[in-house]
Design a protein around this motif. Structure first.
Motif, PDB file in Angstrom:
ATOM      1  N   VAL A  71       0.859  -1.183   0.000  1.00 27.90           N
ATOM      2  CA  VAL A  71       0.000   0.000   0.000  1.00 27.90           C
ATOM      3  C   VAL A  71       0.899   1.239   0.000  1.00 27.90           C
ATOM      4  O   VAL A  71       1.615   1.492   0.971  1.00 27.90           O
ATOM      5  CB  VAL A  71      -0.922   0.023   1.237  1.00 27.90           C
ATOM      6  N   SER A  72       0.867   1.982  -1.079  1.00 26.90           N
ATOM      7  CA  SER A  72       1.721   3.171  -1.174  1.00 26.90           C
ATOM      8  C   SER A  72       1.309   4.198  -0.124  1.00 26.90           C
ATOM      9  O   SER A  72       0.122   4.365   0.169  1.00 26.90           O
ATOM     10  CB  SER A  72       1.629   3.787  -2.575  1.00 26.90           C
ATOM     11  N   PRO A  73       2.286   4.899   0.484  1.00 27.88           N
ATOM     12  CA  PRO A  73       1.946   5.901   1.503  1.00 27.88           C
ATOM     13  C   PRO A  73       1.327   7.153   0.894  1.00 27.88           C
ATOM     14  O   PRO A  73       1.492   7.430  -0.300  1.00 27.88           O
ATOM     15  CB  PRO A  73       3.300   6.215   2.152  1.00 27.88           C
ATOM     16  N   GLN A  74       0.631   7.899   1.724  1.00 26.24           N
ATOM     17  CA  GLN A  74       0.113   9.196   1.304  1.00 26.24           C
ATOM     18  C   GLN A  74       1.295  10.144   1.134  1.00 26.24           C
ATOM     19  O   GLN A  74       2.239  10.140   1.937  1.00 26.24           O
ATOM     20  CB  GLN A  74      -0.857   9.738   2.362  1.00 26.24           C
ATOM     21  N   LEU A  75       1.263  10.961   0.089  1.00 20.96           N
ATOM     22  CA  LEU A  75       2.328  11.921  -0.193  1.00 20.96           C
ATOM     23  C   LEU A  75       1.703  13.216  -0.704  1.00 20.96           C
ATOM     24  O   LEU A  75       0.765  13.176  -1.513  1.00 20.96           O
ATOM     25  CB  LEU A  75       3.287  11.374  -1.255  1.00 20.96           C
TER      26      LEU A  75
END
Length: 198
Positions: A71-75
């Motif tokens: 799950v890609s992090p929020q950026l």
């Protein structure tokens, strides 16, 4: 201290190789100025630890050996130069591949009005951005999977403000091919480091 030196060595190399205009200005205390181009995440602090869910599942049929959910992090980023025509986002692990580095994500052609990736967004097929090719020949985010027992790996997220229209670059560029295409077109770059080990 070693991570900080590594991070600035990488940044210095990019400044020289890409003809970067300059880095974000800082005040006398070394903190970025209020209106500086900045990158942050709701999921980790700079040089903080990435959550296990951000790690990769692992190679196909591996049984999830990397222990994560990919799950890609929020950026999110702000205060880009007014002349920005598009953005690019790269994720690179300089400690991976036996020290040769591993490319985890290459995204570009990001519209100038887009200033964030929601958590998990980069794990899905490209929408509103162009997918390049990472070290696993994937056009989406591929999370950390360092060898068991390795020291901390430093996953460097970079946002580039570009003097290039969103449709100027073809899909499928590798990290190195991207750098060759944007040389002289980078208005500003900012980075954020997340650490991970198993």
């Amino acid at each position: 201290m070693m991570m900080t030196s590594l991070r600035y060595a990488i940044a210095a190399g990019l400044v020289l190789s890409l003809g970067l205009v300059g880095s974000a200005p800082a005040d006398a205390a070394g903190k970025p100025k209020k209106d500086a181009f900045t990158l942050s995440s709701a999921d980790f602090k700079d040089n903080g630890v990435l959550a296990t869910q951000a790690a990769n599942f692992g190679p196909a049929n591996s049984g999830g050996e990397c222990g994560g959910k990919n799950v890609s992090p929020q950026l999110g980023w702000k205060n880009a130069p007014a002349a920005t025509k598009s953005f690019a986002m790269l994720l690179f692990d300089p400690d991976g591949g036996g020290g040769l580095g591993v490319s985890h994500w290459v995204a570009y052609g990001i519209q100038p009005g887009k200033m964030a990736f929601a958590r998990g967004e980069a794990t899905n097929p490209p929408a509103g951005w162009v997918g390049g090719k990472n070290s696993r020949n994937s056009d989406i985010y591929t999370g950390p999977c360092p060898p068991v027992g390795d020291a901390w790996h430093h996953y460097t997220f970079q946002v580039f403000a570009l003097d290039l229209a969103p449709n100027e670059l073809p899909p499928g560029l590798t990290r190195d091919e991207f750098f060759a295409k944007v040389k002289g077109k980078v208005l500003r770059e900012i980075s954020l480091v997340g650490r991970y080990t198993r």
